[in-house]
Design an enzyme around this catalytic site. Structure first.
Site, PDB file in Angstrom:
ATOM      1  N   LYS A  53       0.435  -1.463 -28.358  1.00 22.78           N
ATOM      2  CA  LYS A  53      -0.066  -2.631 -27.618  1.00 22.78           C
ATOM      3  C   LYS A  53       0.370  -2.551 -26.157  1.00 22.78           C
ATOM      4  O   LYS A  53      -0.416  -2.816 -25.245  1.00 22.78           O
ATOM      5  CB  LYS A  53       0.427  -3.927 -28.281  1.00 22.78           C
ATOM      6  CG  LYS A  53      -0.261  -4.176 -29.627  1.00 22.78           C
ATOM      7  CD  LYS A  53       0.354  -5.292 -30.458  1.00 22.78           C
ATOM      8  CE  LYS A  53      -0.289  -5.318 -31.850  1.00 22.78           C
ATOM      9  NZ  LYS A  53       0.231  -6.341 -32.750  1.00 22.78           N
ATOM     10  N   GLN A  97       5.192 -10.214 -33.011  1.00 24.90           N
ATOM     11  CA  GLN A  97       4.816  -9.222 -34.017  1.00 24.90           C
ATOM     12  C   GLN A  97       5.284  -9.659 -35.412  1.00 24.90           C
ATOM     13  O   GLN A  97       6.434 -10.058 -35.586  1.00 24.90           O
ATOM     14  CB  GLN A  97       5.411  -7.850 -33.639  1.00 24.90           C
ATOM     15  CG  GLN A  97       4.968  -6.706 -34.527  1.00 24.90           C
ATOM     16  CD  GLN A  97       3.484  -6.372 -34.406  1.00 24.90           C
ATOM     17  OE1 GLN A  97       2.839  -6.641 -33.405  1.00 24.90           O
ATOM     18  NE2 GLN A  97       2.917  -5.803 -35.443  1.00 24.90           N
ATOM     19  N   ASP A 120      -3.395 -13.675 -30.562  1.00 26.26           N
ATOM     20  CA  ASP A 120      -3.619 -13.172 -31.922  1.00 26.26           C
ATOM     21  C   ASP A 120      -4.631 -14.034 -32.684  1.00 26.26           C
ATOM     22  O   ASP A 120      -5.164 -13.605 -33.712  1.00 26.26           O
ATOM     23  CB  ASP A 120      -2.296 -13.214 -32.727  1.00 26.26           C
ATOM     24  CG  ASP A 120      -1.604 -11.860 -32.780  1.00 26.26           C
ATOM     25  OD1 ASP A 120      -2.311 -10.832 -32.807  1.00 26.26           O
ATOM     26  OD2 ASP A 120      -0.360 -11.841 -32.813  1.00 26.26           O
TER      27      ASP A 120
HETATM   28  N1  GUN Z   1       1.427  -7.329 -37.758  1.00 27.86           N
HETATM   29  C1  GUN Z   1       0.425  -6.572 -38.268  1.00 27.86           C
HETATM   30  N2  GUN Z   1      -0.735  -6.836 -37.616  1.00 27.86           N
HETATM   31  C2  GUN Z   1      -0.444  -7.767 -36.677  1.00 27.86           C
HETATM   32  C3  GUN Z   1      -1.227  -8.433 -35.688  1.00 27.86           C
HETATM   33  O1  GUN Z   1      -2.439  -8.235 -35.541  1.00 27.86           O
HETATM   34  N3  GUN Z   1      -0.548  -9.320 -34.902  1.00 27.86           N
HETATM   35  C4  GUN Z   1       0.766  -9.573 -35.060  1.00 27.86           C
HETATM   36  N4  GUN Z   1       1.328 -10.470 -34.260  1.00 27.86           N
HETATM   37  N5  GUN Z   1       1.514  -8.979 -35.972  1.00 27.86           N
HETATM   38  C5  GUN Z   1       0.904  -8.079 -36.772  1.00 27.86           C
END
Ligand code: GUN
Length: 281
Positions: A53, A97, A120
């Protein structure tokens, strides 16, 4: 919009195109957006995702602020950090996350993120807005699938779409997004009876069931578009999806591979949401 014509839906190429469009937009419109990325603990998979990211932010020209908190951080400390980031004018998007350590309440943490910064799309307000067709952030994986379909020239309107999986992050928002695109939507799950028969009705079959190579040709209508959200490592260490690709591919009109299908689109849509978030502050 460039349409990618192949039978194999190339998520890597399409996500690259989306990122390049965003990069141009950031440059041409002089957009100064920032994403705060919070990781609690050091789960290896989360570290890889978070790293990807941040890399995508750098590529596009989005500032990323990194917060790495120890596993044993008290929940209140994380909530205070989120509240502080909510107030900061130099932060447009906030991403915590997941998964969080067991002593933390994920729902509470998500609810603390300002919906304006909820890139998200996990906040109940974002989900509610999506369900009644109002503006708000959509979960990145389903939003990425809509882009994959559109940029592969798949018409959605009026089509029979079957989604296998009802998670808050993929299945449910996927259903809402397909409805918004005027598909006829069926959501299946672990208690569904006659899964095979229902899946076989699909013009567009979206699989997020979490079981390696579960979907074989018996579940797929000839000419269906098949989207595979799963990612697993099989007994030989090879990556595979929820769909048995070798078995289903001859039957499908279009199909996503694993890896290189849905996966790369998630981050591209996160980047899109960060730029949208800038416009909301
Ligand atoms: N953990 C696995 N996929 C994601 C996601 O798309 N966003 C977040 N914040 N955590 C994750």
């Amino acid at each position: 919009m460039v349409i990618y014509m192949g039978k194999i839906i190339d998520g890597k190429a399409i996500s690259q195109k989306v990122k390049d469009e965003l990069k141009d937009r950031v440059k041409n419109e002089n957009i100064d957006a920032a994403l705060a990325v919070i990781q609690v603990g050091n789960d290896p998979a989360s570290t890889v995702y978070v790293g990807n990211k941040k890399k995508a932010c750098e590529y596009i020209g989005i500032r990323s602020l990194s917060f790495e908190l120890p596993e044993e951080t008290p929940e209140e400390e994380l909530l205070d950090l989120v509240r502080d980031l909510n107030k900061r004018e130099d932060v447009d998007g906030i991403l915590v996350q997941l998964p969080l350590p067991p002593h933390m309440d994920e729902d509470k943490v998500i609810r603390t993120i300002s919906p304006k910064k909820d890139v998200d799309g996990f906040h109940p307000q974002s989900v509610g807005a999506l369900s009644i067709g109002q503006p708000g952030f959509a979960s990145c994986t389903p939003a990425g699938i809509i882009q994959l379909l559109k940029r592969s020239g798949v018409e959605i309107e009026g089509k029979e779409c079957v989604i296998i999986g009802r998670s808050n992050i993929v299945g449910k928002p996927m259903a809402l997004l397909m409805l918004r695109e005027n598909a006829t939507v069926t959501v299946c799950h672990s208690r569904t009876k006659n899964l095979r028969e229902i899946a076989k009705r699909a013009d567009i079959l979206i699989v997020a069931i979490g079981k390696p190579r579960f979907i074989t040709k018996d579940y797929v209508k000839e000419g269906a578009v098949v989207i595979d959200v799963g990612i697993h490592r099989d007994e030989n260490g090879k990556l595979c999806g929820d769909v048995d690709f070798a078995d289903v591919e001859p039957l499908a009109s279009k199909i996503t591979p694993v890896p290189g299908g849905v996966g790369p689109m998630t981050i591209a849509m996160l980047m899109n949401n960060c730029i949208e978030a800038k416009g909301l502050q």
